[in-house]
Design a protein around this motif. Structure first.
Motif, PDB file in Angstrom:
ATOM      1  N   TYR A  26     -10.823  29.167  16.622  1.00 59.98           N
ATOM      2  CA  TYR A  26     -10.661  27.949  15.828  1.00 59.98           C
ATOM      3  C   TYR A  26      -9.164  27.671  15.701  1.00 59.98           C
ATOM      4  O   TYR A  26      -8.336  28.551  15.942  1.00 59.98           O
ATOM      5  CB  TYR A  26     -11.286  28.116  14.442  1.00 59.98           C
ATOM      6  CG  TYR A  26     -10.757  29.309  13.682  1.00 59.98           C
ATOM      7  CD1 TYR A  26     -11.374  30.546  13.787  1.00 59.98           C
ATOM      8  CD2 TYR A  26      -9.608  29.212  12.906  1.00 59.98           C
ATOM      9  CE1 TYR A  26     -10.874  31.649  13.119  1.00 59.98           C
ATOM     10  CE2 TYR A  26      -9.105  30.312  12.231  1.00 59.98           C
ATOM     11  CZ  TYR A  26      -9.741  31.530  12.346  1.00 59.98           C
ATOM     12  OH  TYR A  26      -9.234  32.624  11.686  1.00 59.98           O
ATOM     13  N   ARG A  27      -8.856  26.440  15.333  1.00 55.69           N
ATOM     14  CA  ARG A  27      -7.466  26.028  15.268  1.00 55.69           C
ATOM     15  C   ARG A  27      -6.725  26.794  14.173  1.00 55.69           C
ATOM     16  O   ARG A  27      -7.265  27.010  13.088  1.00 55.69           O
ATOM     17  CB  ARG A  27      -7.404  24.530  14.975  1.00 55.69           C
ATOM     18  CG  ARG A  27      -6.030  23.951  15.149  1.00 55.69           C
ATOM     19  CD  ARG A  27      -6.002  22.528  14.653  1.00 55.69           C
ATOM     20  NE  ARG A  27      -6.875  21.652  15.417  1.00 55.69           N
ATOM     21  CZ  ARG A  27      -7.291  20.471  14.955  1.00 55.69           C
ATOM     22  NH1 ARG A  27      -6.957  20.067  13.745  1.00 55.69           N
ATOM     23  NH2 ARG A  27      -8.061  19.712  15.689  1.00 55.69           N
ATOM     24  N   MET A  28      -5.513  27.207  14.495  1.00 52.87           N
ATOM     25  CA  MET A  28      -4.739  27.939  13.498  1.00 52.87           C
ATOM     26  C   MET A  28      -4.527  27.058  12.260  1.00 52.87           C
ATOM     27  O   MET A  28      -4.283  25.871  12.369  1.00 52.87           O
ATOM     28  CB  MET A  28      -3.383  28.335  14.061  1.00 52.87           C
ATOM     29  CG  MET A  28      -2.570  29.127  13.066  1.00 52.87           C
ATOM     30  SD  MET A  28      -0.987  29.610  13.707  1.00 52.87           S
ATOM     31  CE  MET A  28      -1.347  31.186  14.407  1.00 52.87           C
ATOM     32  N   GLY A  29      -4.646  27.679  11.100  1.00 53.37           N
ATOM     33  CA  GLY A  29      -4.432  26.926   9.862  1.00 53.37           C
ATOM     34  C   GLY A  29      -5.740  26.535   9.207  1.00 53.37           C
ATOM     35  O   GLY A  29      -5.796  26.256   8.021  1.00 53.37           O
ATOM     36  N   CYS A  30      -6.827  26.514   9.998  1.00 55.58           N
ATOM     37  CA  CYS A  30      -8.129  26.115   9.456  1.00 55.58           C
ATOM     38  C   CYS A  30      -8.567  27.106   8.377  1.00 55.58           C
ATOM     39  O   CYS A  30      -9.125  26.741   7.363  1.00 55.58           O
ATOM     40  CB  CYS A  30      -9.133  26.050  10.594  1.00 55.58           C
ATOM     41  SG  CYS A  30     -10.665  25.251  10.141  1.00 55.58           S
ATOM     42  N   SER A  33     -10.852  20.677   9.797  1.00 53.90           N
ATOM     43  CA  SER A  33     -11.045  20.414  11.228  1.00 53.90           C
ATOM     44  C   SER A  33     -12.294  21.062  11.790  1.00 53.90           C
ATOM     45  O   SER A  33     -12.504  21.079  12.991  1.00 53.90           O
ATOM     46  CB  SER A  33      -9.811  20.892  12.012  1.00 53.90           C
ATOM     47  OG  SER A  33      -9.698  22.296  11.930  1.00 53.90           O
ATOM     48  N   GLY A  34     -13.146  21.606  10.943  1.00 57.27           N
ATOM     49  CA  GLY A  34     -14.442  22.035  11.459  1.00 57.27           C
ATOM     50  C   GLY A  34     -14.819  23.486  11.272  1.00 57.27           C
ATOM     51  O   GLY A  34     -15.963  23.837  11.483  1.00 57.27           O
ATOM     52  N   LEU A  68     -33.149  23.958  16.394  1.00 56.28           N
ATOM     53  CA  LEU A  68     -32.279  25.127  16.548  1.00 56.28           C
ATOM     54  C   LEU A  68     -31.954  25.796  15.215  1.00 56.28           C
ATOM     55  O   LEU A  68     -31.782  27.011  15.157  1.00 56.28           O
ATOM     56  CB  LEU A  68     -30.996  24.738  17.291  1.00 56.28           C
ATOM     57  CG  LEU A  68     -31.185  24.375  18.771  1.00 56.28           C
ATOM     58  CD1 LEU A  68     -29.873  23.943  19.390  1.00 56.28           C
ATOM     59  CD2 LEU A  68     -31.783  25.530  19.570  1.00 56.28           C
ATOM     60  N   ASP A  69     -31.865  24.994  14.133  1.00 61.80           N
ATOM     61  CA  ASP A  69     -31.588  25.602  12.823  1.00 61.80           C
ATOM     62  C   ASP A  69     -32.732  26.519  12.396  1.00 61.80           C
ATOM     63  O   ASP A  69     -32.510  27.621  11.906  1.00 61.80           O
ATOM     64  CB  ASP A  69     -31.350  24.519  11.765  1.00 61.80           C
ATOM     65  CG  ASP A  69     -30.011  23.837  11.972  1.00 61.80           C
ATOM     66  OD1 ASP A  69     -29.010  24.554  12.136  1.00 61.80           O
ATOM     67  OD2 ASP A  69     -29.975  22.592  11.999  1.00 61.80           O
ATOM     68  N   ASN A  70     -33.970  26.037  12.590  1.00 58.59           N
ATOM     69  CA  ASN A  70     -35.128  26.880  12.273  1.00 58.59           C
ATOM     70  C   ASN A  70     -35.137  28.123  13.143  1.00 58.59           C
ATOM     71  O   ASN A  70     -35.472  29.212  12.698  1.00 58.59           O
ATOM     72  CB  ASN A  70     -36.441  26.125  12.510  1.00 58.59           C
ATOM     73  CG  ASN A  70     -36.672  25.113  11.402  1.00 58.59           C
ATOM     74  OD1 ASN A  70     -36.026  25.182  10.361  1.00 58.59           O
ATOM     75  ND2 ASN A  70     -37.580  24.180  11.638  1.00 58.59           N
ATOM     76  N   MET A  71     -34.778  27.918  14.418  1.00 52.05           N
ATOM     77  CA  MET A  71     -34.776  29.036  15.359  1.00 52.05           C
ATOM     78  C   MET A  71     -33.793  30.113  14.905  1.00 52.05           C
ATOM     79  O   MET A  71     -34.112  31.302  14.918  1.00 52.05           O
ATOM     80  CB  MET A  71     -34.416  28.512  16.762  1.00 52.05           C
ATOM     81  CG  MET A  71     -34.314  29.583  17.820  1.00 52.05           C
ATOM     82  SD  MET A  71     -35.794  30.626  17.933  1.00 52.05           S
ATOM     83  CE  MET A  71     -36.727  29.779  19.198  1.00 52.05           C
ATOM     84  N   ASP A 131     -22.080  24.796  15.869  1.00 53.06           N
ATOM     85  CA  ASP A 131     -22.030  26.098  15.206  1.00 53.06           C
ATOM     86  C   ASP A 131     -23.371  26.829  15.251  1.00 53.06           C
ATOM     87  O   ASP A 131     -23.411  28.055  15.387  1.00 53.06           O
ATOM     88  CB  ASP A 131     -21.569  25.917  13.755  1.00 53.06           C
ATOM     89  CG  ASP A 131     -21.226  27.244  13.115  1.00 53.06           C
ATOM     90  OD1 ASP A 131     -20.399  27.954  13.707  1.00 53.06           O
ATOM     91  OD2 ASP A 131     -21.801  27.578  12.071  1.00 53.06           O
ATOM     92  N   THR A 132     -24.470  26.080  15.137  1.00 52.67           N
ATOM     93  CA  THR A 132     -25.788  26.729  15.165  1.00 52.67           C
ATOM     94  C   THR A 132     -25.989  27.440  16.501  1.00 52.67           C
ATOM     95  O   THR A 132     -26.381  28.605  16.552  1.00 52.67           O
ATOM     96  CB  THR A 132     -26.908  25.681  14.965  1.00 52.67           C
ATOM     97  OG1 THR A 132     -26.598  24.938  13.798  1.00 52.67           O
ATOM     98  CG2 THR A 132     -28.255  26.324  14.819  1.00 52.67           C
ATOM     99  N   LEU A 133     -25.702  26.711  17.571  1.00 57.57           N
ATOM    100  CA  LEU A 133     -25.889  27.290  18.899  1.00 57.57           C
ATOM    101  C   LEU A 133     -24.928  28.467  19.117  1.00 57.57           C
ATOM    102  O   LEU A 133     -25.287  29.471  19.733  1.00 57.57           O
ATOM    103  CB  LEU A 133     -25.671  26.193  19.955  1.00 57.57           C
ATOM    104  CG  LEU A 133     -26.445  26.327  21.256  1.00 57.57           C
ATOM    105  CD1 LEU A 133     -27.915  26.633  21.031  1.00 57.57           C
ATOM    106  CD2 LEU A 133     -26.304  25.043  22.073  1.00 57.57           C
ATOM    107  N   ARG A 134     -23.730  28.326  18.559  1.00 61.13           N
ATOM    108  CA  ARG A 134     -22.763  29.422  18.672  1.00 61.13           C
ATOM    109  C   ARG A 134     -23.317  30.688  18.005  1.00 61.13           C
ATOM    110  O   ARG A 134     -23.275  31.778  18.564  1.00 61.13           O
ATOM    111  CB  ARG A 134     -21.441  29.033  18.004  1.00 61.13           C
ATOM    112  CG  ARG A 134     -20.321  30.043  18.199  1.00 61.13           C
ATOM    113  CD  ARG A 134     -19.084  29.688  17.402  1.00 61.13           C
ATOM    114  NE  ARG A 134     -19.360  29.645  15.982  1.00 61.13           N
ATOM    115  CZ  ARG A 134     -19.548  30.713  15.210  1.00 61.13           C
ATOM    116  NH1 ARG A 134     -19.481  31.920  15.735  1.00 61.13           N
ATOM    117  NH2 ARG A 134     -19.802  30.583  13.931  1.00 61.13           N
TER     118      ARG A 134
END
Lengths: 502, 308
Positions: free
Chosen positions: A291-295, A454-455, B6-9, B69-72
């Motif tokens: 992930y981006r630094m700082g996040c 940023s996520g 995918l969330d349920n999965m 993120d879920t898939l990750r």
């Protein structure tokens, strides 16, 4: 507990009722005292001062900000032994402040506030403690610390573990770690300080990582004697060093807060640090943040990566399935067995709620209002809760500079407000909802452009992704925001005009 | 199969975990392995275990590149689950006396090449390349090999372990095909152009050069062990059937490539394909062990010990 119970004791009202005897509470008391306000009560839930630095005494505990900047500008210490001091030395500094400024007289120890309510008729805040005592104040300062309660992870089976459980923020110094099989859960700021220390004494040390942090080199060194002498004899030289450190940290905002070419540069520096210390490609991959630094919070360490590569130490990145009687089961199907699990999992973050019930005008509940993310005016006041001041309130968190720099701005704002309340003989100083809303609109639109939003997931954000924690700007901007008490943003209620606001 | 949530999965995956200590590896039944079976089974299990292990590494690469993120998180779990399968299969080998204390089975040279490629280049690959190849490997090799194993081995502990493993694999395939359909949902033309660019990446060409011979090598191994190669082909056709069940799935250009490639693999008459690939298998076989660089450290993470 009700106020009229027989055990309850009502104390005479203080001009300033301060909750918490850590840096913020003590610093506010010093500043008030310097302005001639001495009717102060500080409520401390423990039996000693120091807050964070009293609680966080785990092996290796230290500050990530150079001590010359992580100290009060009005009480500089020429004797710091290192550039980045350990937690014990910082606690000693706090004890020195208490003695030097004679603050012990204000502190009521072992008073754990469980409820805080505004009494509109009397114009007083009433703080009830778990013992049933009631302390009142014309003004109240919330200095209980944003990160003061240990946070435990939601891992299934945590209560089943039959070995020793330690938390970084509540260390048991009587437990002997020598020769033990130890697990560390978490790889945040506390973990990377604990791991090198535990690696020295454990028989087997296993570190469980979910997300790797960005780790930068730590320019740590012992302060030479000549330097201490210079600071003692010519305090202006220490002020100059402090200023230089402040400006250096301010420049880091460009890499930390916003996504800029400097962010790329800082990421390159982080990766260089990793490459230099970790030759194995797979371990390096496990330790490389995606992930981006700082996040998330950026960490500094020179000895964490080397400690992970010691023969008795192992990094595990498999997801944890559950904790069992004997250890930790991970998804690759193996039960890793331990004598002791160290939870370096940080703190409960109250960015969506209050640490205890706070009731304002007309019985309104701050906990309810903050359920979907905390909001305040300039991080310090909340509309409907007059004469109440927050240190490290919503959107006051620094990502790149010393927390104490931000704290000093808050303390000075509080002192200015309390002096205004006294000099204008006000019963209540209550920020206008419209001013609070305007402030938050601006803060949130600025936050949308930052790395924190940023996520990635971090403790800066609520579960809904609302950032109620960080201040999106330079420390200098924050100081400017806090420099003026703009009375047009407040409703003022005079003492004699009991029922009407002006 | 309907498109999965995918969330349920992810929740389901978290709630259906098992560990090696759930199986009693010393329970009776190991004696049911016959002396004739033993040497073949040893070679077979080593291959199977390594396929699980390289599958694990592929999921690790996919986790890095997952679009959300879920898939990750799902791929992070799958990475660990494939490792668990390799660990469980090693525990079976240990149970059957096929491993000395602390011994790691030798991977064949084709697998060594795949390991090398994964270690060096997998993280740089677009997620959908691996996202299409991995279901093929799982359905074909895992599926066919597991079926063969359960048909020929009577040891109840083996059946117990594979029931757990197959439960995981069903979820891996469910997610795998669902992701292939996600990839197919879009502008085919743009995806085709993008894919063409990706296909010219020399790192991917190297990957293909290690993947193609691996399939032929496994076919040869299966034949050697007495399994009709038709069983492998049946499993590979299943990939075509499930992957192509929806328009989105069929529009995924990577699915089309892997599908057509699968058709070549199952047809020995396609000499223009098999002659050079079989030659590559032979070349791989004669690479001296010394020529390979040291195995990456992730390879040494597998273990047959239920506790550590």
């Amino acid at each position: 507990m009700k106020n009229n119970q027989p055990l309850a004791q009502q104390q005479p009202p203080a001009d300033a009722l301060i909750i918490g005897a850590g840096f913020a509470g003590l610093g506010t008391a010093i500043r008030l005292q310097q302005q001639g306000i001495r009717n102060i009560t500080i409520l401390e839930r423990s039996d000693d001062v120091g807050g964070t630095w009293r609680d966080n005494q785990y092996p290796g505990a230290a500050c990530d900000i150079p001590s010359n900047l992580y100290s009060f500008s009005f009480a500089q210490n020429p004797n710091w032994s290192r550039s980045f001091s350990g937690s014990r030395e910082i606690l000693e500094y706090i004890h020195h402040l208490v003695n030097h400024f004679n603050l012990r007289q204000y502190i009521r120890f072992n008073q754990n506030v469980s409820n805080l309510a505004w009494d509109q008729d009397k114009g007083l805040w009433q703080a009830t403690t778990t013992d049933g005592d009631v302390f009142s104040g014309r003004t109240t300062v919330m200095a209980q610390g944003p990160l003061s309660n240990p946070g435990w992870p939601g891992i299934v089976g945590i209560e089943d573990f039959e070995g020793k459980k330690l938390h970084s923020a509540a260390w048991d110094h009587d437990y002997d770690l020598k020769g033990k099989r130890i697990a560390v859960i978490g790889t945040g700021a506390s973990a990377i300080q604990i791991v090198p220390e535990l690696a020295k004494c454990a028989d087997k040390l296993t570190v469980f990582q979910r997300t790797p942090p960005w780790i930068m080199p730590r320019p740590d060194f012992t302060t030479p004697d000549w330097n201490k002498t210079l600071f003692r004899k010519a305090p202006v030289s220490q002020t100059a060093v402090r200023k230089a450190l402040y400006l250096a940290h301010e420049s880091m905002a460009l890499a930390v807060i916003w996504n800029s070419p400097l962010t790329r540069f800082a990421e390159r520096l982080g990766r260089w640090h990793l490459r230099k210390q970790v030759p194995d490609r797979w371990l390096r991959r496990q330790l490389t943040p995606d992930y981006r630094m700082g996040c998330k919070r950026i960490l500094v360490s020179n000895d964490y990566y080397p400690a992970l590569q010691k023969p008795n130490t192992k990094l595990i990145t498999w997801p944890i399935d559950r904790i069992s009687e004997n250890g930790i089961r991970t998804v690759e199907g193996i039960e890793h067995q331990f004598d002791c699990i160290v939870f370096a999992t940080g703190f409960e973050v109250s960015n969506a709620g209050t640490p205890f019930p706070i009731t304002g005008i007309g019985g309104r509940s701050l906990n309810e209002e903050w359920k979907r993310g905390a909001q305040a005016y300039k991080s310090i006041n909340v509309s409907g809760y007059p004469n109440l001041f927050f240190t490290f309130g919503p959107n006051s968190g620094p990502g790149h500079n010393s927390a104490l720099v931000y704290m000093e701005s808050q303390m000075d704002y509080i002192v200015r407000s309390i002096r205004t309340i006294q000099s204008l003989k006000l019963k209540a100083l209550d920020v206008r909802q419209s001013a609070q809303d305007d402030h938050n609109r601006s803060i949130q639109s600025r936050l949308a452009k930052t790395n924190w939003n940023s996520g990635c997931q971090s403790w800066y954000l609520t579960e809904d992704g609302f950032n109620a924690t960080m201040y999106p700007g330079f420390a200098t901007q924050y100081a400017k925001q806090m420099a003026d008490l703009e009375l047009e943003d407040y409703r003022l209620l005079a003492e004699e005009a009991a029922s009407e606001t002006v | 199969m309907a498109k999965i949530d995918l969330d349920n999965m992810l929740e389901k995956i978290k709630n259906t975990q098992w560990s090696l200590s759930d199986v009693d590896w010393d329970a009776p039944g190991a004696e049911l392995i016959t002396p004739e079976q033993w040497p073949k089974l040893k070679a077979f299990m080593a291959d199977l275990m390594w396929i699980e292990h390289v599958g694990a590494r592929a999921f690790a690469a996919m986790a890095k590149k997952a679009p959300d993120d879920t898939l990750r998180q799902i791929y992070t779990y799958f990475h660990a689950e494939e490792q668990r399968h390799a660990n469980a299969e090693m525990a079976l080998m240990k149970r059957w006396g096929m491993l000395e204390d602390g011994e790691l089975p030798e991977p064949n040279n084709n697998l060594r090449l795949v390991i090398e490629w994964l270690d060096r280049f997998a993280d740089d690959q677009p997620v959908y390349v691996l996202g299409t190849v991995v279901p093929m490997l799982e359905i074909a090799l895992d599926g066919a090999l597991c079926k063969f194993l359960l048909d020929t081995v009577d040891d109840p502990v083996c059946h117990q372990a594979f029931e757990l493993i197959n439960g995981d694999e069903a979820r891996h395939l469910g997610v795998g095909f669902s992701v292939m359909e996600m990839q197919g949902h879009g502008k085919t033309y743009i995806e085709l152009i993008r894919m063409t660019a990706q296909l010219m990446d020399p790192r991917l060409i190297l990957g293909i050069a290690s993947y193609f011979p691996l399939l032929n090598k496994m076919r040869d191994n299966i034949v050697e062990m007495g399994l009709p190669e038709e069983k492998l082909y049946e499993a590979m056709r299943k990939f075509e059937k499930i992957g192509g069940r929806t328009g989105d799935g069929r529009r995924n250009p990577w699915f089309q490539i892997i599908k057509h490639h699968g058709r070549f693999v199952v047809d020995r008459k396609k000499r223009f394909y098999h002659a050079p690939i079989d030659a590559l298998v032979k070349v791989a076989d004669v690479i001296p062990k010394k020529a390979f660089p040291a195995v990456p450290s992730w390879v040494k993470e597998i273990t047959y010990h239920p506790t550590a």
